[in-house]
Design an enzyme around this catalytic site. Structure first.
Site, PDB file in Angstrom:
ATOM      1  N   HIS A 383     -19.498 -23.606 -39.006  1.00 39.52           N
ATOM      2  CA  HIS A 383     -18.486 -24.334 -39.769  1.00 39.52           C
ATOM      3  C   HIS A 383     -17.134 -24.425 -39.102  1.00 39.52           C
ATOM      4  CE1 HIS A 383     -20.426 -25.193 -43.659  1.00 39.52           C
ATOM      5  NE2 HIS A 383     -21.191 -24.163 -43.341  1.00 39.52           N
ATOM      6  N   LYS A 579      -5.863 -29.439 -50.119  1.00 40.31           N
ATOM      7  CA  LYS A 579      -6.818 -28.625 -49.360  1.00 40.31           C
ATOM      8  C   LYS A 579      -6.176 -27.272 -49.168  1.00 40.31           C
ATOM      9  CE  LYS A 579      -6.631 -31.840 -46.085  1.00 40.31           C
ATOM     10  NZ  LYS A 579      -8.013 -32.044 -45.667  1.00 40.31           N
ATOM     11  N   ARG A 580      -6.948 -26.269 -48.703  1.00 44.50           N
ATOM     12  CA  ARG A 580      -6.354 -24.975 -48.417  1.00 44.50           C
ATOM     13  C   ARG A 580      -5.194 -25.138 -47.435  1.00 44.50           C
ATOM     14  NH1 ARG A 580      -8.938 -20.208 -50.271  1.00 44.50           N
ATOM     15  NH2 ARG A 580      -7.193 -19.269 -49.160  1.00 44.50           N
ATOM     16  N   LYS A 585      -4.391 -27.603 -40.496  1.00 44.08           N
ATOM     17  CA  LYS A 585      -4.456 -28.781 -41.366  1.00 44.08           C
ATOM     18  C   LYS A 585      -3.114 -29.522 -41.420  1.00 44.08           C
ATOM     19  CE  LYS A 585      -8.080 -26.685 -44.305  1.00 44.08           C
ATOM     20  NZ  LYS A 585      -9.134 -27.659 -44.578  1.00 44.08           N
ATOM     21  N   THR A 687     -14.542 -32.365 -46.277  1.00 43.82           N
ATOM     22  CA  THR A 687     -15.304 -33.080 -47.298  1.00 43.82           C
ATOM     23  C   THR A 687     -14.344 -33.727 -48.291  1.00 43.82           C
ATOM     24  OG1 THR A 687     -15.506 -30.982 -48.484  1.00 43.82           O
ATOM     25  CG2 THR A 687     -17.423 -31.712 -47.197  1.00 43.82           C
ATOM     26  N   LYS A 691     -14.355 -37.453 -50.489  1.00 43.39           N
ATOM     27  CA  LYS A 691     -14.117 -37.642 -51.927  1.00 43.39           C
ATOM     28  C   LYS A 691     -13.097 -38.750 -52.152  1.00 43.39           C
ATOM     29  CE  LYS A 691     -14.669 -32.650 -52.392  1.00 43.39           C
ATOM     30  NZ  LYS A 691     -13.875 -31.400 -52.427  1.00 43.39           N
TER      31      LYS A 691
END
Ligand SMILES: *Cc1c(COP(=O)(O)O)cnc(C)c1O
Length: 865
Positions: A383, A579-580, A585, A687, A691
């Site tokens: 992952h 998101k986290r 990110k 992911t 969405k």
């Protein structure tokens, strides 16, 4: 806000993808609801609370699952297909009520029944706690996979831990994140069923004895501490096929003799109190996302679930019709024909040595034979490539807690590398690189290496990520596999999301419209969304898509106002990053863009500006200091921006507190712009990106993870791509990246960073972010400064595009129409065929409880759960 939006309850009635309310159906539900309110909740209408009503409805819906659940398991027993086991330390399920109603096709009936009783079903649904037994994408993927595996009729099981406390609840206090315990079971759980009859002992610590000093021969592990694993089963229904699979989650139970046995010290009270120590194993989810923290309790959790699961798998194999047929146990050779085990990252990696231990020490199998069976059974999903996320357990920990498993890992290392020098005589360093045992500094076991050698397939989660692991992190292993003739060992399985929860459930308006245009098959066959392309110039359709988005935005605006007292303009662009919180990110880059927009408004208040509401949400791991600083910074910026009269309604910043599955369901359908801005090469798939696409938001993003394939599905159009590509990031590192030069040469960037570092957004503590900014200009590990100009220019294009609502909506439609690939049904069908060796059964329909069974299936009753 002009008109009040239609409620979801009204919308849900309009089509039959959610089942058609029949007179009898509604009457039955009302009856059952009243019965549960009386007998289960022990309340009448005078004293019942909304929570009582929720539980009465949940129990009513649960009743509808039970017959299907039993029949499905009975069916598996009779047909004895190959079982698929999905092992994960996290299942981020969210709420179950609406999803269950939807998959059973009884949503309309339940809506109508509650309406007739005088209750609003949405209010009841809001009473349900999220099952937050996961951190982010990895745990949510497991949940989407369960939905798809049931929908595709696979005989699949999820196995994990029933944490007493899931992911913490995030509070924002004076801009800082504060954690609260997630006591999700406080009011009870309507969905799971304890199965004490399948309780399993799990051993820790102790010592190992060998017959003749040979570790590969049957050995005895003794003087251990034992804890019991108590299973709780949660039903996971497929969509409209009467299949109900099982998610089995374990909780730790002390043996009754705990501390009262041989070494009885007489302190009975203390002994009973100490039972907690053993039961702490399943107490709480570790809240790190993409980060390895080598804590002893976490290792215990990993072994605990793996040990119980593997025993349960072998028990079910032996008690299956196939297993019973062969009492001399030669049948274990058929284990890989009947069992597939999928490891969700390396967290359940100990399944490999645990299987070896059971086969060699308990079943007395020769090492080589056991090893072949294990490798054919297991497969491993990688992952992440971030080095800080890779599990490398200190040898001294394993040695103490799991002495036999460490020996087994040593033998695996030895026997696997016997062939290595022969195959690569010119590369003596290769052995060190590929070893399961890292010798530099503190000795550690590399769990990814263990998973690779112990599996027949290794997969990445998006095309670009799978390519990266093939060509860099796992390159040595790919070459070895080639030499050994293992052709398809390294594969790609691009992630997906379930269209049931992420469209049908969360966006009823859009779901209805789509059904009206292309029929009601799309939730099972998401590729059909391509048919929407033929409406891309249909003005009436475009208007309706735009209207639905507007309604979703109004509903979210009301929610934001109610929750946090912030008024946002529903006609502004909803620019969302949820998101986290993680440096890779790059929420910080988003924050810097907010500052740039703010400065532009301030510099020239009369200049045309496309209004935006920027929303950021996500949890920081409690020990991740930089992530917490990012949250604080965004909240500080929000405070200044939102209270500046010159800015007015043009720019608003909202921190979406406590982002979780149920909040995602509210936010994503209302988004105009989806921020997917990780440094190229760092986000394995994502992911969240999918969405948003499915719900008609446009993406601004880098060529990272599944963004690449999203762009491909749209021939590179209708998506805003910016920034360095993977090879350019690598090149920059080789050339020596100089972050400061970007700070010096991009004026808007420099201004923004200077403001932050000098305390413009926190006049009370002006030095708060000085170090933070300094570090960024010095190191900038994730190339934020290098990508910034490209990002801002791209954002300007987004703003320009947003001005033309008609064209913007056409782009949204293009996104929806191209999102079919990202159904987790497609992902699971690929796993099934290319890894597990089972065939998806999309047309399988197990008889419903009110339908007759075939003769053979009726006589036996169900043997196994
Ligand atoms: C989908 C989802 C994620 C994963 O989002 P990414 O943007 O892919 O990191 C995380 N948390 C929740 C609650 C989700 O629903």
């Amino acid at each position: 806000m002009t008109s009040k939006p239609v409620t979801d309850q009204e919308k849900r009635k309009q089509i039959s993808v959610r089942g058609i309310a029949s007179l009898e159906g509604v009457a039955d539900i009302k009856k059952s609801f009243n019965r549960h309110l009386h007998f289960t909740l022990v309340k009448d209408r005078n004293v019942a609370t909304p929570r009582d009503y929720y539980f009465a409805l949940a129990n009513t819906v649960r009743d509808q699952l039970v017959g299907r659940w039993i029949r499905t398991q009975q069916y598996y027993y009779e047909k004895d297909p190959k079982r698929v086991y999905y092992l994960s330390l996290g299942f981020y399920m969210g709420r179950a009520l609406q999803n269950t109603m939807l998959n059973l096709g009884i949503q309309s009936s339940c809506d109508e029944a509650m309406y007739q009783i005088g209750l609003g079903i949405e209010e009841l649904e809001e009473m349900e706690e999220d099952a937050g037994l996961g951190n982010g994408g990895l745990g949510r993927l497991a949940a989407c996979f369960l939905d798809s595996m049931a929908t595709l009729g696979l005989a699949a099981y999820g196995y994990g831990i029933r944490y007493e406390y899931g992911i913490f609840n995030q509070k924002i206090r004076e801009g800082w994140q504060v954690e609260e315990a997630d006591d999700w079971l406080r009011y009870g759980n309507a969905w799971d069923k304890a199965r004490p009859e399948y309780m399993i002992p799990v051993h820790f610590y102790g010592r190992v004895d060998h017959e003749d000093g040979d570790w590969s021969k049957p050995s005895k592990w003794s003087d251990t501490n034992v804890v019991f694993a108590m299973p709780y089963d949660t039903p996971t229904p497929g969509y409209g096929n009467n299949t109900v699979n099982t998610l089995r989650l374990y909780t730790a139970k002390s043996p009754n003799s705990f501390n009262l046995g041989v070494f009885n010290t007489g302190d009975y009270i203390q002994a009973v109190c100490d039972r907690n120590l053993a039961e702490n194993i399943s107490r709480v989810l570790y809240p790190n996302d993409n980060f390895f923290e080598g804590k002893e309790l976490r290792l215990k959790q990993e072994y605990f679930v793996v040990c119980a699961t593997v025993q349960d798998i072998i028990r079910r194999f032996k008690s299956s019709i196939f297993g019973c047929r062969d009492p001399v146990r030669t049948s274990l050779d058929a284990f890989p024909d009947k069992v597939a085990i999928q490891l969700n990252d390396t967290h359940p990696a100990l399944a490999i040595p645990e299987l070896m231990r059971l086969f060699v020490d308990v079943e007395k199998m020769p090492w080589e034979r056991a090893w072949n069976i294990v490798r054919k059974t297991c497969a491993y999903t990688n992952h992440t490539v971030l080095p800080e996320a890779l599990e490398r357990w200190p040898v001294h920990l394993l040695e103490r807690m799991l002495p036999r498993h460490l020996e087994i890992i040593y033998i695996i290392t030895q026997s696997t590398w016997k062939m290595c020098p022969k195959m690569f005589p010119d590369d003596p360093d290769r052995l060190r690189r590929m070893s399961l045992v890292e010798e530099e500094g503190e000795k550690r076991i590399n769990m990814a290496h263990l998973c690779i050698v112990g599996s027949h397939v290794v997969n990445g989660v998006a095309a670009i990520h799978s390519e990266i692991i093939r060509t860099s992190v796992f390159k040595d292993f790919v070459e070895l596999a080639e030499k050994m003739g293992e052709k398809n060992k390294f594969q790609n399985k691009t992630n997906g999301i379930t269209p049931r929860r992420w469209l049908l459930l969360c966006n009823p308006g859009l779901a209805d419209l789509i059904a009206e245009k292309i029929g009601e098959d799309w939730p099972k066959n998401l590729d059909q969304l391509r048919e929407l392309e033929s409406f891309k110039d249909d003005a009436a359709f475009i208007r309706r898509v735009s209207q639905i988005k507007q309604e979703n935005k109004m509903k979210l605006a009301q929610f934001i106002n109610k929750q946090w007292g912030v008024k946002v303009d529903p006609s502004s662009m909803f620019d969302v990053q949820v998101k986290r919180i993680h440096e890779y990110k790059r929420q910080l880059m988003n924050a810097l863009h907010i500052v740039v927009m703010y400065n532009r408004i301030k510099t020239d208040p009369n200049k045309d500006f496309v209004p935006r509401t920027v929303m950021v949400g996500g949890k920081a791991a409690p020990g991740y200091h930089t992530a917490k600083m990012i949250i604080k910074l965004i909240n500080n910026i929000a405070h200044v921006v939102n209270n500046d009269p010159i800015v007015g309604d043009r720019l608003k910043v909202v921190y979406l507190e406590n982002y979780r599955v149920s909040l995602a369901e509210k936010v994503i359908p209302a988004a105009d712009l989806s921020e997917q801005i990780s440094t190229a090469g760092t986000e394995a798939s994502g992911t969240g990106n999918m969405k948003f696409m499915l719900n008609g938001a446009l993406t601004i993003g880098t060529l990272d993870g599944a963004n690449v394939e999203m762009a491909e599905e749209m021939n590179g159009e209708n998506i805003f791509i910016f920034g360095l590509k993977v090879d350019e990031v690598e090149q920059l590192d080789k050339d020596g990246y100089n972050a400061r030069s970007f700070y010096e040469n991009v004026p808007e960037l420099r201004t923004a960073l200077d403001q932050i570092s000098s305390g413009y957004f926190n006049p009370n503590e002006p030095d708060q972010f000085a170090h933070f900014v300094e570090n960024l200009i010095k190191f900038d590990r994730f190339k934020l400064l290098a990508d910034f100009q490209s990002y801002v220019e791209c954002q300007d294009k987004v703003s320009a595009a947003y001005k033309d609502t008609y064209k913007w909506t056409q782009m949204c439609i293009a996104n929806i129409a191209a999102s079919g690939k990202f159904s987790s049904d497609r992902t699971i069908a690929e796993y099934a065929r290319q890894i597990w060796g089972v065939e998806p059964q999309p047309n399988l329909k197990i008889p419903a409880p009110n339908e007759p069974l075939e003769r053979a299936e009726n006589t036996e009753g169900y043997k196994d759960f």
